[in-house]
Write an enzyme that holds these catalytic residues in place. Structure first.
Site, PDB file in Angstrom:
ATOM      1  N   CYS B  86       0.840  -1.195   0.000  1.00  0.00           N
ATOM      2  CA  CYS B  86       0.000   0.000   0.000  1.00  0.00           C
ATOM      3  C   CYS B  86       0.882   1.255   0.000  1.00  0.00           C
ATOM      4  O   CYS B  86       1.586   1.503  -0.971  1.00  0.00           O
ATOM      5  CB  CYS B  86      -0.956  -0.035   1.202  1.00  0.00           C
ATOM      6  N   HIS B 206      -3.789  -5.766   1.062  1.00  0.00           N
ATOM      7  CA  HIS B 206      -3.233  -6.037   2.386  1.00  0.00           C
ATOM      8  C   HIS B 206      -3.343  -7.505   2.782  1.00  0.00           C
ATOM      9  O   HIS B 206      -4.211  -7.865   3.588  1.00  0.00           O
ATOM     10  CB  HIS B 206      -3.951  -5.190   3.438  1.00  0.00           C
ATOM     11  N   GLU B 208      -1.622  -8.928   4.829  1.00  0.00           N
ATOM     12  CA  GLU B 208      -1.365  -9.014   6.273  1.00  0.00           C
ATOM     13  C   GLU B 208      -2.637  -8.912   7.092  1.00  0.00           C
ATOM     14  O   GLU B 208      -2.644  -9.256   8.271  1.00  0.00           O
ATOM     15  CB  GLU B 208      -0.353  -7.937   6.709  1.00  0.00           C
TER      16      GLU B 208
END
Lengths: 734, 233
Positions: B86, B206, B208
């Site tokens: 990002c 994302h 994560e």
């Protein structure tokens, strides 16, 4: 800028004080106040800061429970969530600024409520909101929705706090006065909570964060008056937010809070430096002396009056231990934020303000607080609404359902949610729309928080007492439907002009209803905010008040977050209806959207049934016997079933009710204290419900991809979804 | 694998990234303030998401000039592995460690939603747990994720197998002009790219944030597991 002004009663009136209030200022001061002093009195005694019309009634609300650590009176409410952790939360309005400048109004609303929470030592972990806009047909609405949504997203996304829930209503009563209520929830260790009462004569008073500019001067006063046609010319009183600075401020404050440097801390919110200095010293029973030359300033030649009343954003005031000042300074320098010692605590009991060698103000704090006006304003009790007469369905059940799921108040909010970062932080267990309440995990634990905002203003308009109780009950029910135990409430009381007896009557009745519901449901109010004067003066002299809107922010807890369930229909389950169905259509969405009528009494709120039914549902969820649960609210059973189908794409076949109630009343009635649940074995489940004194009946069976009505009419989940998802993009992207 | 997460003023997804890395390595990653310059002993540098410097100039433009970025450039030059997600991806393009640029989303609104990514190249440290053509779900949350590059750069990326991930629909079909499957309008639906040596990866979504069944799935986990496999010493 510095042209001399005469301080007199007429200037006091311009500042929003009444003649009688100005008289009280004169008697406290024993002389004519200076301009700065008059400014201090006028903002501290504004409705926004003093709660002068509402205080008498707020005292009657239940605020205590064994799990409440700090109730109203601190920057935010604090409750025990177990394992040494506390949840710190509050909701606050930014209605007036959001009408004048929607983006900045909403953005700074988010910023302000974040500061109320992290100033107490909590890392903010979730944002929610409660929004009311004017009619979708009003051309202004689109611009306001766009600005407010961008503002909330723009601020929350940048500071990195997930926006996980909220509610939106449309009604012409909000055409000239939208409501933007923002809520923040934070987490802290119970032994690391910071309060605002100043202590320690001689201790330094420290200013950190953004510099002070001329923005937002007299914002609190603006928020304490009706709007007229000149409202948009008040744009200079709206503050401008900087979420990047706020993010730095959060990190710097939390870093400092890990040390023992802070004696007291408070954000500079409404009425800026004035209210933070006055409240911190006042609460601590000490005096405070400020030297405004030391205040970090954004513009040259600011006067003491301007600095004291500025509502520049992203600023905090702290009292530090003198031997930790340098440690604190280093932390703020690391985060590239201004840090300035601007004064010290005294034993005088006065706030003393000096600027350029001049004494600008010297006000005794005790009378400033204690002699603040409190009004017992005249009120007229609201009339009981007439019962709704016989009504008949003009369309087939399926046609009405499709119309309802696509109507402004029930249509999918995905267009809005998809502009809010809901996953940042990595702890979002249920995102918006996945369950009746958002679920956030507390880092390093198994604890989950269930969070929701609720209010049904059309009920409050028809019957404020029932509406107030219903708002609390619905928040409690939404938390319960996830399996969480509801713990406490923050409220945001949005009403019209309290100087009108009928508005005051609405306010008093709504609070009575709320208070009773909070008491019966063991759901105390720990923080909140009052926003009055939400009225617009029309060019013809009449005024339009908003619907009474006591928005409720509810917080619940799960000891093991993995037990939380969502609302999406699960395949091959029995679908059971919990609660009593009488078919109450008064003030229902069905009545308004299908017949175009806003009439009748809102549904009955039976708090004992609410508690019994909810406690049963929660127990069953926690025992693992319920795999999905949705509370039945706007639109009744059929809309609730359709929402469950749309949430997962799994269908459901509904049975004929055989209830002796007309089909439209059975399927769309908004009777309270009800849930739809998915269970494996309806027979056993209903038997234990009966044992608990809870009405429960099998109403359908899940499976496939379609919603099948008792008539045999089949609606695919895709068709429902299409009807559901059209409204917002059509309104906003046209 | 010793991982380090760089924190700039305004970074806000460092804790998400730390959770994901801790999950696969069993240890907390090193958190590095942007004023530091020491990356000794680090196997993987992560530039996480957020709004470094408020994104007030161009996203990532200010962070690209932070003191730590000198060390990151040296780390890259010595063959180090870097993941930028990002805002981290934006910083990598602004630092010229990856080609191209990230523009405002095509519809000019911030987007926060799940998307599907198709794995375009297998066997790199970032994609080794997937096969080419695999589809996985991941959240995205950005206002400026619309990847673009000039025709020559694009041809080079495509020709050299340096497109790591493409936005796709749930079945793996890629339609660059369809906002439902390519939500931010990226050219060729590019969601993530690799450096020439395949040791630097930048991506907008994302992964994560999807490494735990509690949060809705583990679809993002293979990226981190693959890194551990590739970088274990």
């Amino acid at each position: 800028m510095n042209k001399p002004v005469t301080v007199d009663e007429s200037l006091a009136r311009e500042f929003g004080l009444t003649g009688e209030e100005y008289g009280r200022v004169l008697s406290i001061m024993g002389r004519t106040p200076s301009l700065t002093e008059l400014g201090v009195f006028s903002v501290m005694w504004s409705e926004h800061c003093s709660y002068k019309s509402s205080r008498k009634w707020l005292r009657g609300l239940p605020t205590k429970a064994p799990w409440v650590i700090h109730g109203p009176g601190e920057n935010a409410g604090v409750v025990d969530i177990g394992q040494g952790y506390a949840a710190i939360f509050k909701m606050e309005s930014h209605n007036h600024p959001s009408f004048i400048e929607p983006y900045q109004g909403a953005a700074t609303g988010v910023g302000g409520i974040l500061r109320d929470v992290f100033t107490m030592g909590a890392r903010p972990v979730a944002n929610l909101n409660a929004l009311r806009f004017g009619s979708p047909e009003n051309p202004v609405t689109r611009r306001i929705v766009d600005g407010v949504v961008r503002g909330i997203g723009g601020y929350g996304n940048c500071v990195g706090v997930p926006t996980v829930g909220g509610e939106i209503n449309f009604h012409p009563a909000y055409d000239g006065n939208p409501l933007v209520n923002a809520m923040t929830v934070g987490i802290a260790r119970q032994d690391r909570i910071f309060l605002s009462a100043a202590a320690g004569v001689g201790n330094p008073v420290v200013y950190v964060g953004s510099r002070t500019g001329r923005d937002g001067i007299h914002g609190a006063t603006m928020s304490s008056a009706e709007f007229d046609e000149d409202a948009l010319s008040k744009r200079p009183t709206v503050q401008v937010g900087d979420p990047f600075i706020e993010k730095l401020l959060i990190e710097a404050c939390l870093e400092l809070m890990a040390t023992d440097a802070i004696v007291a801390i408070q954000d500079m919110g409404a009425a800026g430096l004035t209210s933070s200095a006055v409240e911190m010293a006042g609460k601590g029973g000490v005096g405070i002396e400020l030297d405004l030359d030391a205040v970090p300033q954004r513009e040259p030649n600011m006067t003491a009056y301007e600095m004291m009343l500025s509502e520049s954003q992203e600023r905090m005031l702290m009292v530090l231990r003198p031997d930790r000042t340098e440690l604190a300074r280093k932390i703020f320098e690391k985060w590239e934020l201004d840090f300035a010692i601007i004064g010290h605590l005294t034993e005088s009991g006065h706030i003393v303000i000096r600027h350029k060698g001049q004494l600008e103000a010297d006000i005794p704090l005790e009378p400033l607080a204690d002699e603040a006006p409190v009004y017992d304003r005249p009120s007229i009790a609201p009339a009981k609404p007439a019962a709704l007469g016989a009504v008949h369905a003009p369309l087939s059940l399926d046609a009405m359902l499709l119309q309802l799921v696509g109507s402004p108040d029930l249509a999918s909010r995905a267009w809005v949610w998809n502009q809010y970062d809901s996953t940042v932080g990595g702890q979002t267990v249920r995102r918006p729309g996945a369950a009746d309440a958002a679920i956030i995990k507390v880092d390093d634990t198994r604890i989950g928080l269930a969070l929701t905002t609720d209010c049904t203003p059309r009920y409050c308009q028809a019957d404020p007492r029932t509406g107030g109780a219903q708002a609390v009950a619905e928040a409690w029910r939404n938390i319960t439907a996830t399996g969480a135990l509801p713990l406490a409430v923050t409220d945001n009381l949005n009403f019209g002009n309290p100087e009108k007896p009928e508005i005051m009557g609405q306010f008093i009745a709504a609070l009575e209803g709320m208070g009773e519901a909070c008491k019966v449901l063991d759901f105390p109010i720990v923080s909140g905010n009052v926003s009055l004067y939400n009225e617009t003066r029309m060019p013809d002299g009449t005024t339009q008040a908003i619907l009474p809107t006591p928005a409720i922010g509810g917080l619940g807890v799960l000891d093991d977050v993995s037990c939380a369930i969502g609302l999406g229909m699960q395949a091959d389950k029995d679908v059971v209806l919990i609660g009593t169905t009488r078919g109450e259509l008064g003030q229902s969405i069905w009545l308004r959207e299908i017949l175009g009528r806003e009439e009748g009494a809102p549904p009955t709120v039976d708090l004992a049934a609410e508690k019994r039914n909810g406690d049963f549902v929660r127990t069953e969820i926690r025992a693992g016997r319920v795999t999905a649960c949705h509370d039945i609210a706007d639109g009744g059973i059929l809309v609730a079933a359709a929402e469950m189908v749309m949430a997962s794409g799994t269908g459901c076949e509904l049975e004929s009710p055989d209830s002796g109630i007309r089909p439209e009343a059975f399927w769309f009635g908004e009777d309270q204290a009800r849930y739809l649940v998915c269970v494996d074995d309806a027979k056993a489940f209903c038997a234990s419900a009966t044992q608990a004194g809870v009405p429960a009946r099998l109403i359908g069976r899940s499976g496939g991809n379609d919603l099948i009505l008792p008539s045999g009419v089949t609606i695919s989940s895709a068709r429902l979804q299409f009807a559901h998802e059209t409204f917002f993009p059509a309104l906003m992207d046209k | 694998m010793k991982a380090a997460i760089v924190i700039f003023p305004g970074t806000n997804r460092e804790r998400d990234m730390a959770l994901a890395l801790r999950r696969v390595t069993g240890q907390a990653p090193r958190m590095i303030w942007h004023h530091e310059t020491d990356l000794d002993g680090v196997d993987l540098v992560v530039l996480p998401g957020g709004f470094s410097y408020g994104d007030y100039l161009r996203c990532g433009a200010m962070a690209a000039h932070s003191p730590i970025m000198g060390a990151v450039r040296d780390f890259a030059a010595s063959g180090g592995h870097i993941l930028g997600v990002c805002n981290g991806f934006q910083i990598l393009t602004e630092s010229n460690l990856l080609p191209g640029a990230l523009l405002r989303n095509a519809d000019l609104r911030f987007l926060s939603q799940d998307c599907h990514l198709r794995v375009e190249v297998e066997g790199t440290p970032f994609t080794r747990r997937w096969k080419k053509g695999d589809i996985f779900r991941t959240p995205l949350a950005h206002g400026d994720g619309n990847y673009t590059a000039d025709a020559t750069t694009l041809a080079m990326l495509e020709g050299e197998g340096r497109v790591a991930f493409r936005y796709a629909d749930a079945k793996g079909h890629v339609h660059a002009d369809d906002r439902a499957s390519n939500p931010n309008g990226s050219v060729n639906s590019i969601a993530g790219i690799l450096s020439e040596n395949k040791r630097i990866c930048g991506m907008m979504p994302h992964p994560e944030d999807l490494v735990d069944p509690l949060m809705g799935g583990e679809d993002g986990l293979p990226l981190f597991e693959g890194l551990v496999e590739a970088l274990v010493r």
